[in-house]
Design a protein around this motif. Structure first.
Motif, mmCIF file in Angstrom:
data_model
loop_
_atom_site.group_PDB
_atom_site.id
_atom_site.type_symbol
_atom_site.label_atom_id
_atom_site.label_comp_id
_atom_site.label_asym_id
_atom_site.label_seq_id
_atom_site.Cartn_x
_atom_site.Cartn_y
_atom_site.Cartn_z
ATOM 1 N N UNK A 66 59.556 34.137 27.715
ATOM 2 C CA UNK A 66 60.188 35.451 27.702
ATOM 3 C C UNK A 66 61.115 35.548 28.910
ATOM 4 N N UNK A 67 62.346 35.986 28.665
ATOM 5 C CA UNK A 67 63.306 36.195 29.741
ATOM 6 C C UNK A 67 63.612 37.687 29.820
ATOM 7 N N UNK A 68 63.691 38.197 31.030
ATOM 8 C CA UNK A 68 63.891 39.642 31.193
ATOM 9 C C UNK A 68 65.204 40.085 30.554
ATOM 10 N N UNK A 69 65.150 41.212 29.845
ATOM 11 C CA UNK A 69 66.332 41.784 29.214
ATOM 12 C C UNK A 69 66.145 43.291 29.126
ATOM 13 N N UNK A 150 60.562 36.115 33.036
ATOM 14 C CA UNK A 150 61.293 35.580 34.171
ATOM 15 C C UNK A 150 62.713 36.116 34.165
ATOM 16 N N UNK A 151 63.399 35.990 35.291
ATOM 17 C CA UNK A 151 64.781 36.422 35.432
ATOM 18 C C UNK A 151 65.685 35.215 35.241
ATOM 19 N N UNK A 152 66.742 35.374 34.464
ATOM 20 C CA UNK A 152 67.658 34.269 34.220
ATOM 21 C C UNK A 152 68.428 33.924 35.485
ATOM 22 N N UNK A 153 68.407 32.641 35.838
ATOM 23 C CA UNK A 153 69.110 32.171 37.019
ATOM 24 C C UNK A 153 70.139 31.110 36.673
ATOM 25 N N UNK A 212 57.012 38.079 43.437
ATOM 26 C CA UNK A 212 58.174 38.529 42.677
ATOM 27 C C UNK A 212 58.249 37.789 41.343
ATOM 28 N N UNK A 213 58.975 38.342 40.369
ATOM 29 C CA UNK A 213 59.136 37.616 39.099
ATOM 30 C C UNK A 213 59.769 36.249 39.325
ATOM 31 N N UNK A 214 59.341 35.287 38.546
ATOM 32 C CA UNK A 214 59.917 33.952 38.647
ATOM 33 C C UNK A 214 61.339 33.955 38.089
ATOM 34 N N UNK A 215 62.100 32.926 38.471
ATOM 35 C CA UNK A 215 63.466 32.746 37.987
ATOM 36 C C UNK A 215 63.476 31.510 37.098
ATOM 37 N N UNK A 216 64.045 31.626 35.898
ATOM 38 C CA UNK A 216 64.158 30.482 35.005
ATOM 39 C C UNK A 216 65.537 29.872 35.214
#
Length: 266
Positions: A66-69, A150-153, A212-216
């Motif tokens: 799941x990626x944050x949106x 996770x947050x898209x990086x 903190x939320x992880x970064x993908x």
């Protein structure tokens, strides 16, 4: 993950999902770097799960997260894991020994980069999937409401430490994880870890930041659709086009029709 061997194709409505099973090591396989770690199984995390093409009574064949949106309904995987509209695939976040503690979510749409549609460019081997909402404990919920995400990086620089959480092809199993530093292979982010065979495609390269939320920063895919050897895994380099694709998905724009993945070249 397509790492040599026989390719299997599952058809689900408008969906065709390619799967390659890892072959036994051949005498000509290169040796991994000294000290390459080995993945271990564990109980999993809520936002990483297994992708099923033909119901949960059949083996899962790729991994996703799941990626944050803004609408809390997006999942990230590898483009070579899907074709067609993606509709009907099922995502089981937190899958653990056959249990689905965060439910099973049905894919409605898929978005990939134009370069993947045009030529299956391995630099664009990523896909965003929209999953349908469902009733959960008497309320309407989207997947991220339950699992977080996770947050898209952007693509990681060499030396970045990442953890990859994945599901090897199978059924009624646990996820695996491994942590190592990133290198570059002809521009593709790379990590070495034993134990990443078929099924691990689409699993996230995660950078953790304490509480903190992880970064993908990648998914197993890209060069050779993720790698030719169980100890060597690649990702497409995330960049501006990744974000443009994510933005189309986040806005809920019309989805794409994804071509069937070709040969991995191994």
């Amino acid at each position: 993950m397509i790492r040599r061997g026989v390719a299997l194709v599952f058809v689900v409505g408008a969906v065709v999902l390619s799967l390659g099973l890892a072959a036994l090591p051949a005498a000509a396989d290169p040796a991994p770097p000294p000290g390459t770690p080995t993945a271990t199984s564990f109980a999993g995390v809520p936002f990483v799960g297994a992708v099923f093409a033909d119901g949960l009574s059949n083996p899962h064949s790729c991994s996703a997260s799941v990626v944050h949106s803004p609408r809390h309904n997006l999942v990230l995987t590898a483009a070579h894991c899907i074709s067609g509209t993606g509709r009907g695939l099922q995502f089981a976040p937190g899958y653990d020994n056959g249990s689905t503690p965060y439910g099973v979510w049905t894919v409605q749409k898929a978005w990939v980069a134009p370069a993947w549609i045009a030529s299956q460019d391995p630099h664009a081997d990523y896909a965003f999937l929209q999953v349908a909402p469902q009733r959960w404990e008497r309320r309407r919920a989207n997947v991220e409401d339950l699992t977080g995400g996770s947050i898209l990086g952007m693509a990681p620089s060499p030396g970045t430490q990442i953890t990859d959480i994945a599901y090897a092809y199978g059924l009624d199993d646990q996820p695996i994880r491994c942590t190592n530093t990133v290198t570059l292979t002809v521009g593709y982010p790379t990590f070495n870890c034993h134990g990443y065979p078929g099924g691990t495609s689409g699993s996230p390269f995660l950078v953790t930041r304490g509480d903190l939320p992880s970064i993908v920063v990648g998914v197993i895919g890209g060069l050779h659709q993720g790698g030719c050897y169980e100890w060597n895994s690649f990702s497409s380099p995330f960049g501006a086009e990744t974000y443009r694709t994510y933005l189309r998905a986040a806005l809920g724009l019309p989805g794409d029709t994804v071509p069937v993945a070709g040969s991995d070249g191994c």
